[in-house]
Design a protein around this motif. Structure first.
Motif, PDB file in Angstrom:
ATOM      1  N   ALA A 153     -10.059  -5.761   5.134  1.00 50.72           N
ATOM      2  CA  ALA A 153      -9.401  -4.440   5.342  1.00 50.72           C
ATOM      3  C   ALA A 153      -8.094  -4.147   4.645  1.00 50.72           C
ATOM      4  O   ALA A 153      -8.224  -3.091   4.271  1.00 50.72           O
ATOM      5  N   ALA A 154      -7.388  -5.125   4.732  1.00 52.69           N
ATOM      6  CA  ALA A 154      -6.028  -4.894   4.031  1.00 52.69           C
ATOM      7  C   ALA A 154      -6.178  -4.803   2.637  1.00 52.69           C
ATOM      8  O   ALA A 154      -5.541  -3.781   1.937  1.00 52.69           O
ATOM      9  N   ARG A 155      -6.876  -5.775   1.952  1.00 50.48           N
ATOM     10  CA  ARG A 155      -7.313  -5.628   0.310  1.00 50.48           C
ATOM     11  C   ARG A 155      -7.810  -4.318   0.239  1.00 50.48           C
ATOM     12  O   ARG A 155      -7.381  -3.352  -0.875  1.00 50.48           O
ATOM     13  N   GLY A 156      -8.809  -3.955   1.077  1.00 54.43           N
ATOM     14  CA  GLY A 156      -9.640  -2.728   0.669  1.00 54.43           C
ATOM     15  C   GLY A 156      -8.869  -1.451   0.776  1.00 54.43           C
ATOM     16  O   GLY A 156      -9.097  -0.334   0.283  1.00 54.43           O
ATOM     17  N   SER A 157      -7.665  -1.459   1.502  1.00 57.38           N
ATOM     18  CA  SER A 157      -6.792  -0.293   1.653  1.00 57.38           C
ATOM     19  C   SER A 157      -5.755  -0.238   0.703  1.00 57.38           C
ATOM     20  O   SER A 157      -4.927   0.655   0.751  1.00 57.38           O
ATOM     21  N   GLY A 158      -5.655  -1.055  -0.121  1.00 59.86           N
ATOM     22  CA  GLY A 158      -4.946  -0.957  -1.204  1.00 59.86           C
ATOM     23  C   GLY A 158      -3.450  -1.845  -1.006  1.00 59.86           C
ATOM     24  O   GLY A 158      -2.594  -1.875  -1.871  1.00 59.86           O
ATOM     25  N   LEU A 159      -3.615  -2.490   0.044  1.00 54.38           N
ATOM     26  CA  LEU A 159      -2.388  -3.566   0.207  1.00 54.38           C
ATOM     27  C   LEU A 159      -2.533  -5.021  -0.621  1.00 54.38           C
ATOM     28  O   LEU A 159      -3.652  -5.387  -0.625  1.00 54.38           O
ATOM     29  N   GLU A 160      -1.378  -5.287  -0.983  1.00 58.31           N
ATOM     30  CA  GLU A 160      -1.275  -6.800  -1.570  1.00 58.31           C
ATOM     31  C   GLU A 160      -1.223  -7.802  -0.415  1.00 58.31           C
ATOM     32  O   GLU A 160      -0.459  -7.650   0.426  1.00 58.31           O
ATOM     33  N   VAL A 161      -2.023  -8.845  -0.620  1.00 59.43           N
ATOM     34  CA  VAL A 161      -2.205  -9.836   0.130  1.00 59.43           C
ATOM     35  C   VAL A 161      -1.642 -11.307  -0.442  1.00 59.43           C
ATOM     36  O   VAL A 161      -2.174 -11.571  -1.405  1.00 59.43           O
ATOM     37  N   ALA A 162      -0.632 -11.622   0.187  1.00 58.38           N
ATOM     38  CA  ALA A 162       0.069 -12.976  -0.626  1.00 58.38           C
ATOM     39  C   ALA A 162      -0.006 -14.150   0.567  1.00 58.38           C
ATOM     40  O   ALA A 162      -0.198 -14.081   1.876  1.00 58.38           O
ATOM     41  N   GLU A 163      -0.429 -15.277  -0.059  1.00 60.30           N
ATOM     42  CA  GLU A 163      -0.674 -16.446   0.644  1.00 60.30           C
ATOM     43  C   GLU A 163       0.238 -17.566   0.339  1.00 60.30           C
ATOM     44  O   GLU A 163       0.111 -17.844  -0.871  1.00 60.30           O
ATOM     45  N   GLU A 164       1.125 -17.698   0.969  1.00 63.84           N
ATOM     46  CA  GLU A 164       2.175 -18.685   0.783  1.00 63.84           C
ATOM     47  C   GLU A 164       2.224 -20.015   1.751  1.00 63.84           C
ATOM     48  O   GLU A 164       2.611 -19.732   2.876  1.00 63.84           O
ATOM     49  N   GLY A 165       1.748 -21.104   1.578  1.00 62.73           N
ATOM     50  CA  GLY A 165       1.607 -22.233   2.377  1.00 62.73           C
ATOM     51  C   GLY A 165       0.644 -21.999   3.583  1.00 62.73           C
ATOM     52  O   GLY A 165      -0.571 -21.378   3.538  1.00 62.73           O
ATOM     53  N   ASP A 166       1.028 -21.992   4.886  1.00 66.99           N
ATOM     54  CA  ASP A 166       0.348 -21.799   5.913  1.00 66.99           C
ATOM     55  C   ASP A 166       0.672 -20.384   6.346  1.00 66.99           C
ATOM     56  O   ASP A 166       0.242 -19.835   7.507  1.00 66.99           O
ATOM     57  N   ARG A 167       1.384 -19.434   5.496  1.00 62.33           N
ATOM     58  CA  ARG A 167       1.372 -18.141   5.670  1.00 62.33           C
ATOM     59  C   ARG A 167       0.718 -17.095   5.214  1.00 62.33           C
ATOM     60  O   ARG A 167       0.443 -17.133   3.645  1.00 62.33           O
ATOM     61  N   VAL A 168       0.250 -15.966   5.740  1.00 58.27           N
ATOM     62  CA  VAL A 168      -0.366 -14.874   4.903  1.00 58.27           C
ATOM     63  C   VAL A 168       0.432 -13.574   5.148  1.00 58.27           C
ATOM     64  O   VAL A 168       0.935 -13.314   6.346  1.00 58.27           O
ATOM     65  N   ALA A 169       0.703 -13.016   3.971  1.00 56.77           N
ATOM     66  CA  ALA A 169       1.649 -11.398   4.372  1.00 56.77           C
ATOM     67  C   ALA A 169       0.839 -10.638   3.775  1.00 56.77           C
ATOM     68  O   ALA A 169       0.229 -10.722   2.510  1.00 56.77           O
ATOM     69  N   VAL A 170       1.218  -9.194   4.099  1.00 55.15           N
ATOM     70  CA  VAL A 170       0.689  -8.140   3.342  1.00 55.15           C
ATOM     71  C   VAL A 170       1.874  -7.314   3.192  1.00 55.15           C
ATOM     72  O   VAL A 170       2.963  -7.217   3.591  1.00 55.15           O
ATOM     73  N   ARG A 171       1.748  -6.479   1.949  1.00 60.04           N
ATOM     74  CA  ARG A 171       2.799  -5.627   1.419  1.00 60.04           C
ATOM     75  C   ARG A 171       2.137  -4.496   0.599  1.00 60.04           C
ATOM     76  O   ARG A 171       1.055  -4.428   0.086  1.00 60.04           O
ATOM     77  N   PRO A 172       2.873  -3.230   0.804  1.00 65.28           N
ATOM     78  CA  PRO A 172       2.236  -1.994  -0.144  1.00 65.28           C
ATOM     79  C   PRO A 172       2.297  -2.576  -1.700  1.00 65.28           C
ATOM     80  O   PRO A 172       3.339  -3.101  -2.048  1.00 65.28           O
ATOM     81  N   ALA A 173       1.276  -1.996  -2.341  1.00 64.91           N
ATOM     82  CA  ALA A 173       1.203  -2.113  -3.756  1.00 64.91           C
ATOM     83  C   ALA A 173       2.413  -1.228  -4.363  1.00 64.91           C
ATOM     84  O   ALA A 173       2.647  -0.364  -3.886  1.00 64.91           O
ATOM     85  N   GLU A 174       3.077  -1.793  -5.487  1.00 59.47           N
ATOM     86  CA  GLU A 174       4.082  -1.039  -5.986  1.00 59.47           C
ATOM     87  C   GLU A 174       3.883   0.286  -6.569  1.00 59.47           C
ATOM     88  O   GLU A 174       2.568   0.330  -7.216  1.00 59.47           O
ATOM     89  N   GLY A 175       4.526   1.305  -6.162  1.00 57.72           N
ATOM     90  CA  GLY A 175       4.190   2.614  -6.807  1.00 57.72           C
ATOM     91  C   GLY A 175       3.229   3.386  -5.861  1.00 57.72           C
ATOM     92  O   GLY A 175       2.995   4.502  -5.926  1.00 57.72           O
ATOM     93  N   ARG A 176       2.864   2.666  -4.661  1.00 59.45           N
ATOM     94  CA  ARG A 176       1.839   3.427  -3.682  1.00 59.45           C
ATOM     95  C   ARG A 176       2.758   3.947  -2.703  1.00 59.45           C
ATOM     96  O   ARG A 176       3.630   3.483  -2.209  1.00 59.45           O
ATOM     97  N   GLU A 177       2.142   5.002  -2.035  1.00 60.00           N
ATOM     98  CA  GLU A 177       2.864   5.564  -0.749  1.00 60.00           C
ATOM     99  C   GLU A 177       2.368   4.782   0.199  1.00 60.00           C
ATOM    100  O   GLU A 177       1.507   4.358   0.688  1.00 60.00           O
ATOM    101  N   TRP A 178       3.516   4.481   1.221  1.00 58.76           N
ATOM    102  CA  TRP A 178       3.364   3.398   2.157  1.00 58.76           C
ATOM    103  C   TRP A 178       2.407   3.939   3.351  1.00 58.76           C
ATOM    104  O   TRP A 178       1.631   3.429   3.977  1.00 58.76           O
ATOM    105  N   ARG A 179       2.735   5.246   3.442  1.00 59.70           N
ATOM    106  CA  ARG A 179       2.047   5.783   4.686  1.00 59.70           C
ATOM    107  C   ARG A 179       0.636   5.678   4.646  1.00 59.70           C
ATOM    108  O   ARG A 179      -0.230   5.649   5.365  1.00 59.70           O
ATOM    109  N   GLU A 180       0.241   6.126   3.219  1.00 63.79           N
ATOM    110  CA  GLU A 180      -1.173   6.495   2.972  1.00 63.79           C
ATOM    111  C   GLU A 180      -2.021   5.027   2.922  1.00 63.79           C
ATOM    112  O   GLU A 180      -3.008   5.008   3.438  1.00 63.79           O
ATOM    113  N   ALA A 181      -1.198   4.071   2.517  1.00 67.16           N
ATOM    114  CA  ALA A 181      -1.884   2.530   2.705  1.00 67.16           C
ATOM    115  C   ALA A 181      -1.804   2.291   4.122  1.00 67.16           C
ATOM    116  O   ALA A 181      -2.862   1.678   4.472  1.00 67.16           O
ATOM    117  N   LEU A 182      -0.766   2.712   4.926  1.00 65.15           N
ATOM    118  CA  LEU A 182      -1.019   2.385   6.461  1.00 65.15           C
ATOM    119  C   LEU A 182      -2.240   3.005   7.055  1.00 65.15           C
ATOM    120  O   LEU A 182      -3.062   2.562   7.874  1.00 65.15           O
TER     121      LEU A 182
END
Length: 394
Positions: free
Chosen positions: A69-98
């Motif tokens: 769902a996160a990837r499909g909505s345009g968010l970037e998904v980063a996996e670092e070790g045992d953690r997963v984080a989401v971030r808005p793609a650069e240049g995208r409007e945060w609200r629309e991604a949310l």
């Protein structure tokens, strides 16, 4: 009789660490990531914070469908070790991604939702959110009001079903407060009553239960209004409201989070701070300003009069009935003041409320020397002197 309408409002934090569980609903067991699977409503709304798009969780706690769902909505998904984080793609409007993110999570459970988004406060995922309470309340109240309007023509009972199961931080409290504020606007718009219920699913047992329920059938003011049209309702002077509400524009407020990155955590700012109370008062002034009555008989049946507090409603009804009785005793051909109609002396004709507004409040704003009655076909029109507007300033 108009059927009741139900607006379901769920407070959602970050879905990253949600796992599907079996909820014990009133209609049986339902499986889902969220307690929304237990709800039955005419319209489903999710209240979400901007900070949900910079959230993180342990990899072992994250369901793959949430990541989809996160990837499909345009968010970037980063996996670092045992953690997963989401971030808005650069240049995208945060609200629309949310909004896309929350809609995608709901769709994974088979639900179509609308999303009301507001700013956040605090440090989340390396971002320091700096929304002020007025930023948050202004967007929440007006955002939820748009959802009330989307239900269609008002009438009967509006139920606001508030699900706080997944709300974080201030979300449950502020949502209940917003619902209480919206009750007044909904009554002015034309609903007979507003029922507010608060729901939660018990931890581990996942029993979906109502924790609180209240019904509102008249206006309740939490502070003394500043806008004159709303002050008229506060004092129980509906004719003044009808005259003054036309001057108030429909309120609107929307903001977009603006990340500023440099040394330390990125700051997320929200621009100039609004006054949520002023915006809410504009909403009250605008909500009931339609199908305005023009004659005495119409004022007696006006839904706004019926939604005043019980004491004010009785005063208004008494004044209108008293005017009608006086008119029944006298065949009025043209226009006259209430003082002349009742055979009274117009001693205060030039100075309404010069000392205080006790007479104004006691007579529902219909001061004898400053209210004109004119025949209008088989009915009568009523006109108030603009000099009485000063009575609202007391």
């Amino acid at each position: 009789m108009t059927a009741a309408r139900t607006l379901y409002v769920a407070t959602w934090g970050s879905p990253l660490n949600w796992k599907p569980v079996v909820y014990r609903c009133s209609g049986g067991e339902r499986t889902g990531f969220s307690s929304i699977v237990c709800a039955k409503a005419d319209r489903y709304v999710v209240y979400a914070l901007d900070s949900a798009v910079t959230a993180a969780a342990k990899r072992s706690e994250v369901d793959g469908r949430i990541l989809e769902a996160a990837r499909g909505s345009g968010l970037e998904v980063a996996e670092e070790g045992d953690r997963v984080a989401v971030r808005p793609a650069e240049g995208r409007e945060w609200r629309e991604a949310l909004r896309r993110y929350m809609k995608a999570v709901a769709e994974a459970m088979g639900y179509e939702v609308e999303v009301v988004a507001t700013g956040s406060r605090g440090l989340y995922g390396g971002y320091l959110y700096e929304a002020k309470p007025d930023h948050i309340l202004a967007e929440l109240v007006l955002g939820l009001w748009r959802q009330v309007e989307a239900l269609g023509e008002p009438g009967g009972t509006l139920e606001i079903m508030l699900d706080v199961t997944h709300g974080v931080n201030f979300m449950p409290t502020i949502s209940l407060y917003a619902a209480r504020l919206l009750a007044g606007a909904a009554l002015l718009r034309g609903y007979d009553s507003v029922k507010i219920s608060v729901w939660n699913a018990t931890p581990q047992e996942w029993s979906y239960e109502a924790l609180f329920s209240d019904s509102v059938d008249h206006l309740q003011f939490l502070w003394k209004p500043n806008i004159q049209a709303v002050r008229a309702l506060y004092y129980g002077a509906p004719l003044h409201y009808a005259a003054l509400c036309r001057k108030v524009e429909e309120p609107d407020y929307r903001s977009e989070p603006k990340p500023i990155c440099g040394e330390g955590p990125c700051r997320v700012t929200y621009g100039e701070q609004p006054d949520y109370r002023y915006l809410y008062e504009r909403l009250l002034a605008w909500a009931g300003c339609r199908d305005l009555p023009g004659t005495l008989s119409q004022y007696k049946q006006w839904h706004v009069v019926k939604k005043l507090n019980p004491t004010a409603k009785l005063l208004v009804q008494h004044e209108l009935e008293d005017i009608k009785r006086s008119l029944d005793k006298r065949r009025l051909g043209g226009c006259t003041t209430l003082a002349e109609l009742k055979g009274m002396t117009s001693s205060r004709a030039h100075e309404p409320c010069s000392k205080d507004n006790r007479d104004f409040v006691a007579h529902a704003g219909l001061l004898d020397s400053n209210t004109k009655i004119c025949r209008h076909g088989n009915d009568y029109t009523m006109q108030i002197d603009e000099r009485t507007y000063k009575c609202l300033e007391k």
